[in-house]
Design a protein around this motif. Structure first.
Motif, short mmCIF file in Angstrom:
data_model
loop_
_atom_site.label_atom_id
_atom_site.label_comp_id
_atom_site.label_asym_id
_atom_site.label_seq_id
_atom_site.Cartn_x
_atom_site.Cartn_y
_atom_site.Cartn_z
N THR A 45 25.27 -41.97 -32.13
CA THR A 45 26.54 -41.97 -31.41
C THR A 45 26.87 -43.39 -30.99
N MET A 46 28.12 -43.77 -31.15
CA MET A 46 28.60 -45.09 -30.76
C MET A 46 29.85 -44.90 -29.92
N PHE A 47 29.97 -45.66 -28.83
CA PHE A 47 31.14 -45.60 -27.96
C PHE A 47 31.89 -46.92 -28.01
N TRP A 48 33.21 -46.84 -28.02
CA TRP A 48 34.07 -48.01 -28.02
C TRP A 48 34.97 -47.92 -26.80
N VAL A 49 34.83 -48.87 -25.90
CA VAL A 49 35.65 -48.89 -24.69
C VAL A 49 36.97 -49.57 -25.03
N GLY A 50 38.07 -48.86 -24.79
CA GLY A 50 39.39 -49.37 -25.13
C GLY A 50 39.86 -50.48 -24.22
N HIS A 51 40.97 -51.08 -24.58
CA HIS A 51 41.57 -52.19 -23.84
C HIS A 51 41.73 -51.82 -22.37
N ASP A 52 41.26 -52.69 -21.48
CA ASP A 52 41.32 -52.50 -20.03
C ASP A 52 40.60 -51.23 -19.56
N GLY A 53 39.72 -50.68 -20.38
CA GLY A 53 38.98 -49.48 -20.00
C GLY A 53 39.84 -48.24 -19.93
N ASP A 54 41.00 -48.26 -20.60
CA ASP A 54 41.92 -47.12 -20.55
C ASP A 54 41.39 -45.89 -21.27
N TYR A 55 40.48 -46.07 -22.20
CA TYR A 55 39.95 -44.92 -22.93
C TYR A 55 38.58 -45.28 -23.50
N ILE A 56 37.86 -44.27 -23.91
CA ILE A 56 36.60 -44.44 -24.61
C ILE A 56 36.68 -43.62 -25.89
N ALA A 57 36.44 -44.26 -27.02
CA ALA A 57 36.40 -43.56 -28.30
C ALA A 57 34.93 -43.38 -28.67
N ALA A 58 34.57 -42.20 -29.15
CA ALA A 58 33.20 -41.92 -29.56
C ALA A 58 33.18 -41.66 -31.06
N PHE A 59 32.24 -42.30 -31.74
CA PHE A 59 32.00 -42.07 -33.16
C PHE A 59 30.60 -41.48 -33.25
N SER A 60 30.49 -40.29 -33.78
CA SER A 60 29.20 -39.63 -33.74
C SER A 60 29.02 -38.66 -34.89
N ASN A 61 27.77 -38.49 -35.28
CA ASN A 61 27.43 -37.40 -36.20
C ASN A 61 26.40 -36.48 -35.53
N ASP A 62 26.36 -36.53 -34.20
CA ASP A 62 25.49 -35.68 -33.40
C ASP A 62 26.26 -34.40 -33.05
N GLU A 63 25.62 -33.24 -33.21
CA GLU A 63 26.30 -31.96 -32.95
C GLU A 63 26.77 -31.83 -31.51
N ASN A 64 26.12 -32.49 -30.55
CA ASN A 64 26.58 -32.42 -29.16
C ASN A 64 27.97 -33.00 -28.99
N PHE A 65 28.41 -33.83 -29.91
CA PHE A 65 29.72 -34.47 -29.82
C PHE A 65 30.70 -33.91 -30.85
N SER A 66 30.38 -32.77 -31.45
CA SER A 66 31.21 -32.25 -32.54
C SER A 66 32.47 -31.54 -32.06
N THR A 67 32.45 -30.96 -30.87
CA THR A 67 33.63 -30.29 -30.33
C THR A 67 33.76 -30.63 -28.85
N ILE A 68 34.93 -30.41 -28.31
CA ILE A 68 35.16 -30.64 -26.88
C ILE A 68 34.27 -29.70 -26.05
N ASP A 69 34.12 -28.44 -26.49
CA ASP A 69 33.29 -27.48 -25.75
C ASP A 69 31.83 -27.92 -25.69
N SER A 70 31.27 -28.38 -26.81
CA SER A 70 29.87 -28.82 -26.81
C SER A 70 29.71 -30.10 -26.00
N LEU A 71 30.72 -30.95 -26.00
CA LEU A 71 30.67 -32.18 -25.21
C LEU A 71 30.72 -31.86 -23.71
N GLN A 72 31.56 -30.91 -23.33
CA GLN A 72 31.68 -30.55 -21.91
C GLN A 72 30.36 -29.97 -21.38
N LYS A 73 29.59 -29.30 -22.24
CA LYS A 73 28.31 -28.71 -21.81
C LYS A 73 27.28 -29.76 -21.41
N ILE A 74 27.35 -30.95 -22.00
CA ILE A 74 26.35 -31.97 -21.67
C ILE A 74 26.83 -32.96 -20.62
#
Length: 98
Positions: free
Chosen positions: A55-84
Motif C-alpha cells: 500500500t502506498m499513500f500520496w498526500v495531496g496538495h496542502d493536505g486536502d486529500y490522501i490517495a491510496a494505491f494498494s493491492n491489499d484486500e483491506n483497501f479493496s472497498t470502502i466497507d473493508s477500509l472502514q473496518k480497519i
C-alpha cells in the motif's frame, strides 16, 4: 514542489534517473531556420514497486486529500477500509469539488 509519500510494511520507493520529454514542442531557430522540437532532459524520478499486499499513500496538495494505491484486500472497498479504521474516523466518499 514537495512530495509526501509513505508505504506500509516495506519500502517500495526508489529514485532512478529517467529521460523525460516535454509534452509540447518549442520553437528553436538555428541558421535562420525555425523548427519545432520537444525538449528532453534526465532527472531523478520516484519509482514505486508494489509487491503482494503493498500500500502506498500520496498526500495531496496542502493536505486536502490522501490517495491510496494498494493491492491489499483491506483497501479493496470502502466497507473493508472502514473496518480497519479507528471508530472516530469517518471516510468521506461523496465529497463534491467546488
Amino acid at each position: 514542489m514537495n512530495l509526501s509519500l509513505w508505504s506500509l510494511k516495506q519500502d517500495v520507493f526508489r529514485l532512478e534517473e529517467r529521460e523525460h520529454e516535454s509534452p509540447y514542442p518549442v520553437k528553436r531557430t538555428k541558421n535562420n531556420r525555425t523548427r519545432l522540437i520537444k525538449l528532453k532532459w534526465i532527472a531523478n524520478t520516484l519509482i514505486a514497486t508494489l509487491n503482494e499486499s503493498s500500500t502506498m499513500f500520496w498526500v495531496g496538495h496542502d493536505g486536502d486529500y490522501i490517495a491510496a494505491f494498494s493491492n491489499d484486500e483491506n483497501f479493496s472497498t470502502i466497507d473493508s477500509l472502514q473496518k480497519i479504521m479507528p471508530e472516530k474516523v469517518e471516510l468521506v466518499t461523496d465529497y463534491e469539488w467546488e
